[in-house]
Design an enzyme around this catalytic site. Structure first.
Site, mmCIF file in Angstrom:
data_model
loop_
_atom_site.group_PDB
_atom_site.id
_atom_site.type_symbol
_atom_site.label_atom_id
_atom_site.label_comp_id
_atom_site.label_asym_id
_atom_site.label_seq_id
_atom_site.Cartn_x
_atom_site.Cartn_y
_atom_site.Cartn_z
ATOM 1 N N ASP A 131 -0.250 -7.476 1.518
ATOM 2 C CA ASP A 131 0.327 -6.122 1.574
ATOM 3 C C ASP A 131 1.855 -6.192 1.653
ATOM 4 O O ASP A 131 2.441 -5.954 2.709
ATOM 5 C CB ASP A 131 -0.270 -5.373 2.781
ATOM 6 C CG ASP A 131 -0.009 -3.883 2.726
ATOM 7 O OD1 ASP A 131 0.497 -3.402 1.696
ATOM 8 O OD2 ASP A 131 -0.325 -3.208 3.727
ATOM 9 N N HIS B 194 0.831 -1.220 0.000
ATOM 10 C CA HIS B 194 0.000 0.000 0.000
ATOM 11 C C HIS B 194 0.865 1.271 0.000
ATOM 12 O O HIS B 194 0.371 2.343 -0.323
ATOM 13 C CB HIS B 194 -1.019 -0.010 1.148
ATOM 14 C CG HIS B 194 -0.504 0.403 2.485
ATOM 15 N ND1 HIS B 194 -0.170 -0.490 3.475
ATOM 16 C CD2 HIS B 194 -0.258 1.626 3.006
ATOM 17 C CE1 HIS B 194 0.245 0.177 4.539
ATOM 18 N NE2 HIS B 194 0.200 1.465 4.289
ATOM 19 N N GLY C 9 2.607 6.426 8.930
ATOM 20 C CA GLY C 9 4.023 6.707 8.675
ATOM 21 C C GLY C 9 4.929 5.546 9.058
ATOM 22 O O GLY C 9 6.084 5.505 8.670
ATOM 23 N N SER D 69 4.008 2.450 8.333
ATOM 24 C CA SER D 69 3.710 1.421 7.344
ATOM 25 C C SER D 69 4.930 0.979 6.565
ATOM 26 O O SER D 69 5.790 1.799 6.237
ATOM 27 C CB SER D 69 2.696 1.948 6.339
ATOM 28 O OG SER D 69 1.424 1.806 6.869
ATOM 29 N N GLY D 70 4.963 -0.295 6.252
ATOM 30 C CA GLY D 70 6.070 -0.836 5.476
ATOM 31 C C GLY D 70 7.243 -1.225 6.347
ATOM 32 O O GLY D 70 8.117 -1.966 5.923
HETATM 33 N N1 ARG Z 1 -1.367 2.371 7.192
HETATM 34 C C1 ARG Z 1 -0.488 3.067 8.066
HETATM 35 C C2 ARG Z 1 0.632 3.729 7.256
HETATM 36 O O1 ARG Z 1 0.486 3.838 6.053
HETATM 37 C C3 ARG Z 1 0.005 2.237 9.199
HETATM 38 C C4 ARG Z 1 -1.080 1.949 10.136
HETATM 39 C C5 ARG Z 1 -0.691 1.098 11.256
HETATM 40 N N2 ARG Z 1 -1.710 1.311 12.225
HETATM 41 C C6 ARG Z 1 -1.759 0.774 13.424
HETATM 42 N N3 ARG Z 1 -2.697 1.109 14.225
HETATM 43 N N4 ARG Z 1 -0.873 -0.121 13.781
HETATM 44 O O2 ARG Z 1 1.560 4.293 7.774
#
Ligand code: ARG
Length: 298
Positions: A151, A103, A246, A248-249
């Site tokens: 993902d 994503h 932030g 993510s990944g």
């Molecule tokens: N989708 C988010 C990103 O792009 C990360 C979300 C993780 N959320 C959580 N509650 N652990 O940075």
């Protein structure tokens, strides 16, 4: 394995007690299933393998409820800049390979728009560096943008990273390892340190997060069946400590007897650090065949 070559037995030093492993050709299955121990090498032809070191900590994170860290603490953590901004985290798999979330790169597949920063923990120091350019971005063909199933993505770098105390590869998990709920793992990243703050952290943060069983995490009071087999949960049902926007990944790593392994990739969650909504991570062990295939081909 990063390199292999054929050599002749007479060209290498072996002692009398040395044993050989014979690999039977033309068979399906993993290398471990195919080999047999031999006391001699009839053909005289052997293969030298150069293995890659991973998961070692040197001598010596949007993460809500975490702690700031210094370089070398999580030497595989990288920051992925899209344009002039931190967009996502990632992990070093090998000198030329970064793994991240699909994503993060989906609809941003132009490699030249990305820069990778390794071995540094503050955005201030990244701004003084050139960063490493990306040659190719590949995401999982089954990635689903609405459910976030599959993902995962990899980036091939234009130039290999120079490994050091501050830059190293993380190990991948073995294909069939039971992940017990309650296992203490760690998440790291530059994501929001307060869910409402709307700004990435200047310094890398880390937080300990225990694994949560999928049955529990998929129960009606938590994620009510939204998790697929390619996902796993880690964190706390009372909330307070979690990954966030932030992060993510970035890596979710757990230590076993041998090394630190990339068990999960920060993927999603409802809000951040909220009660009954722990972090959801890509289940890396379920996607190993894809990782091995793409890093071998490209
Ligand atoms: N989708 C988010 C990103 O792009 C990360 C979300 C993780 N959320 C959580 N509650 N652990 O940075």
């Amino acid at each position: 394995m990063t390199h292999h070559k054929g050599v002749n037995l007479r060209d290498v030093k072996v002692n009398d007690t040395q044993e050989f492993i014979q690999v039977r050709p033309y068979q399906e299955g993993s290398l471990e299933d195919l080999w047999q121990v031999r006391s001699s090498c009839e053909s005289g032809r052997i293969v030298a393998l150069k293995c890659s070191e991973c998961g070692l900590l040197p001598r010596a994170v949007r993460v809500v409820g975490g702690t700031e860290v210094s370089p070398g603490r999580w030497p595989w953590q990288v920051s992925l800049y899209h344009g002039s901004q931190h967009h996502c985290g990632g992990s070093v798999l090998a000198r030329e390979w970064i793994v991240t979330a699909a994503h993060c790169v989906h609809r941003r597949l132009q490699a030249s728009a990305w820069l990778v920063f390794a071995g540094v923990t503050t955005h201030g120091s990244m701004k003084q560096e050139a960063g490493v350019s990306v040659k190719k971005i590949i995401y999982h063909p089954l990635y689903n943008d609405s459910s976030l199933d599959y993902d995962i993505a990899v980036m091939k770098l234009q130039v290999p990273l120079n490994f050091s105390d501050a830059i190293r590869a993380v190990c991948l998990p073995p294909p069939h390892q039971d992940l017990f709920q309650g296992t203490q793992c760690w998440v790291s990243g530059w994501g929001y340190t307060r869910p409402d703050q709307g700004q990435v952290a200047e310094t890398l943060n880390e937080a300990p997060v225990p694994l949560i069983g999928t049955k529990r995490c998929n129960s009606s009071c938590v994620y009510g069946g939204e998790l697929t087999a390619r996902m796993l949960c880690a964190g706390y049902l009372p909330g307070k400590i979690d990954a966030c926007q932030g992060d993510s990944g970035g890596p979710l790593v757990c230590q076993d007897r041998f090394a630190w392994r990339l068990v999960g990739i920060v993927s999603w969650g409802r809000g951040c650090a909220e009660p009954n909504h722990p972090g959801v991570y890509t289940n890396v062990a379920q996607l190993l065949p894809w990782i091995y295939r793409v890093t071998e081909i490209y």
